[in-house]
Design an enzyme around this catalytic site. Sequence first.
Site, short mmCIF file in Angstrom:
data_model
loop_
_atom_site.label_atom_id
_atom_site.label_comp_id
_atom_site.label_asym_id
_atom_site.label_seq_id
_atom_site.Cartn_x
_atom_site.Cartn_y
_atom_site.Cartn_z
N LYS A 39 0.83 -1.22 0.00
CA LYS A 39 0.00 0.00 0.00
C LYS A 39 0.86 1.26 0.00
CE LYS A 39 -1.63 1.61 4.07
NZ LYS A 39 -1.37 3.03 4.39
N ASN A 40 1.86 1.30 0.88
CA ASN A 40 2.62 2.55 1.03
C ASN A 40 3.62 2.78 -0.10
OD1 ASN A 40 1.14 3.11 3.24
ND2 ASN A 40 2.71 2.54 4.74
N CYS A 132 -4.10 12.86 12.81
CA CYS A 132 -4.99 11.72 12.81
C CYS A 132 -4.80 11.00 14.13
CB CYS A 132 -4.73 10.81 11.61
SG CYS A 132 -3.18 9.96 11.69
N ARG A 137 1.11 14.69 12.84
CA ARG A 137 1.44 14.50 11.43
C ARG A 137 1.55 15.79 10.61
NH1 ARG A 137 -0.98 9.00 9.23
NH2 ARG A 137 1.04 9.03 8.24
N ASP A 323 4.73 0.66 11.80
CA ASP A 323 3.51 0.03 11.27
C ASP A 323 3.34 -1.42 11.73
OD1 ASP A 323 2.96 2.41 10.03
OD2 ASP A 323 3.66 1.78 8.06
N ARG A 415 -8.51 -0.65 4.42
CA ARG A 415 -7.64 0.39 3.87
C ARG A 415 -6.28 -0.19 3.50
NH1 ARG A 415 -6.09 4.33 7.75
NH2 ARG A 415 -4.70 4.72 6.02
N1 EPU Z 1 7.06 14.58 10.36
C1 EPU Z 1 7.32 15.91 10.65
N2 EPU Z 1 7.20 16.81 9.62
C2 EPU Z 1 6.85 16.43 8.37
C3 EPU Z 1 6.62 15.07 8.09
C4 EPU Z 1 6.73 14.16 9.12
O1 EPU Z 1 7.62 16.28 11.77
O2 EPU Z 1 6.77 17.30 7.49
C5 EPU Z 1 7.19 13.60 11.44
C6 EPU Z 1 5.88 12.85 11.70
O3 EPU Z 1 5.02 13.57 12.53
C7 EPU Z 1 6.39 11.58 12.31
C8 EPU Z 1 7.68 11.32 11.55
O4 EPU Z 1 8.08 12.59 11.02
O5 EPU Z 1 6.68 11.80 13.65
C9 EPU Z 1 7.63 10.31 10.43
O6 EPU Z 1 6.51 10.57 9.61
P1 EPU Z 1 6.56 10.27 8.04
O7 EPU Z 1 6.50 11.56 7.32
O8 EPU Z 1 7.69 9.38 7.73
O9 EPU Z 1 5.18 9.52 7.84
P2 EPU Z 1 4.32 9.53 6.52
O10 EPU Z 1 5.24 9.63 5.37
O11 EPU Z 1 3.24 10.53 6.63
C10 EPU Z 1 4.32 6.97 5.99
C11 EPU Z 1 3.31 5.88 5.93
C12 EPU Z 1 2.83 5.52 7.33
C13 EPU Z 1 4.06 5.10 8.16
C14 EPU Z 1 5.10 6.24 8.17
C15 EPU Z 1 6.37 5.87 8.90
C16 EPU Z 1 2.22 6.17 3.79
C17 EPU Z 1 0.98 6.49 3.04
N3 EPU Z 1 2.17 6.28 5.11
O12 EPU Z 1 3.65 8.10 6.57
O13 EPU Z 1 1.99 4.40 7.18
O14 EPU Z 1 3.67 4.83 9.48
O15 EPU Z 1 5.43 6.58 6.80
O16 EPU Z 1 6.94 4.74 8.35
O17 EPU Z 1 3.22 5.80 3.21
C18 EPU Z 1 0.29 2.88 7.83
O18 EPU Z 1 0.50 2.27 6.75
O19 EPU Z 1 -0.43 2.40 8.74
C19 EPU Z 1 0.91 4.20 8.03
C20 EPU Z 1 0.50 5.06 8.95
#
Ligand code: EPU
Length: 437
Positions: A39-40, A132, A137, A323, A415
């Site tokens: 998915k990701n 969320c 986030r 995850d 999802r």
């Molecule tokens: N963060 C910031 N600023 C930003 C972006 C992120 O402070 O601009 C922080 C976040 O708050 C968090 C950390 O950095 O504390 C890591 O977040 P990341 O940006 O890596 O998460 P994401 O890219 O939004 C993806 C996956 C998530 C998975 C995370 C971490 C997708 C669609 N989502 O989210 O997947 O947990 O990376 O590996 O790819 C799931 O599949 O259940 C899921 C939540």
Amino acid sequence: MSAAEIATVIDRRYRKFMESLLIKGGVPLHGEVTVSGAKNAVLPIMAATLLTSEPCVIHRVPNLSDVKFMGQILTSLGARVAFAGGTLRIQARKIRGVGDYDLIRRMRGSVCIMGPLLGRLKQATVSLPGGCVIGARPINLHLKGFEALGAKITIACGYVRAAAKQLTGADLFLGGRAGSTVLGTANVMMAATLAEGVTVIESAACEPEVVDLACFLNAMGAQITGAGSPTIAITGVKELHGAEHEVIPDRIEAATYAIAAAATNGEITIKGARPDHLHAVMDKLNAAGVRVERRGADLMICRHGRLKSVDVTTLPYSGFPTDAQAQMMALMTLSPGISIITERIFESRFMHVSELARLGADIEIEGPSAIVKGGKPLSGAPVMASDLRASAALVIAGLAAKGTTQVNRVYHLDRGYENIDRKLRRLGARIERMEET
Ligand code: EPU
């Protein structure tokens, strides 16, 4: 749409919303399960198709509600999207740079359309994603990256807009308070493919999903090196073309089935996984007394003896994935002894704790850690899923518990897990999908 058709759609959505899983626990899982596409990985790859007007073909696409949802977002931007037999065909011949407010707000992952829109149109306007259940986030790092490429960012009326006359390659650091950002890296990498000159992202996310996206972008004609390491270099090109790609297997789905087998004292083969993406999970399962054997792309999982308690800390890749934290916690509730599970990526990803307690688990939260006093027998109960991975943990606990567990709000699972009830039934689980009562 007629009133009757609208009523049918609402009724269907409501029924989906009200579905639950009924699990009669205590049956060891046995047999084979095949991993679906990740998915990701597929969500940003779908977004990347916006970078070209030519057709793109994506294989091994899981049939998930998040994928359908991303398809709707691309359609709303002007792309043609067709999905059949695990293959997506997308052509974004002419697109607009403003995403539908409500559509984008509903799925946080959809923020990754910003990079491609900015790259191709030099402007992108989307609804500002909120927090969320798993944490605040923010997207400050995505925006920092766009700014470094020359975009001006404005936030007004719930929308965030990035716009530039021209994008110019830059050296930028994308590390944040929790380390790297997966979708932030994806977003900046996508925008930079069509920037003028070279962009170097330091502290880039190393997750396999970022590597898969880079492979797809390179197949489209991008020039990206270093994906999978903390330094990614992108040499901008004039335009990208259509490409065909097969999505990597879902490492979190594989981890979930491996943990479920361990929790039920079962013995299963996970087919078509990528064991090289699962080192941290395999290592913790081994330490917990679970035999994990690699045979090519397959993984053999079986318990040998009693479970042992292990401490787990979630980290960016190649550390233990956030995850799979909830699922691992479900396993640790079954192991006699104390296990400390520390969540370092998201600040409130412990929503499963109170629901696991309904099954009899003894877990205390102390700051970013959960102290699991395992080994007390779990007994079935009605529980409420709060998010995707919390739901998976409840299913695992239900499979191991005595009696019947009803996991409500199954739409969270749909999802991110393709046919989870069907796959588990094939492994011998007594699990049925029903409408909530
Ligand atoms: N963060 C910031 N600023 C930003 C972006 C992120 O402070 O601009 C922080 C976040 O708050 C968090 C950390 O950095 O504390 C890591 O977040 P990341 O940006 O890596 O998460 P994401 O890219 O939004 C993806 C996956 C998530 C998975 C995370 C971490 C997708 C669609 N989502 O989210 O997947 O947990 O990376 O590996 O790819 C799931 O599949 O259940 C899921 C939540």
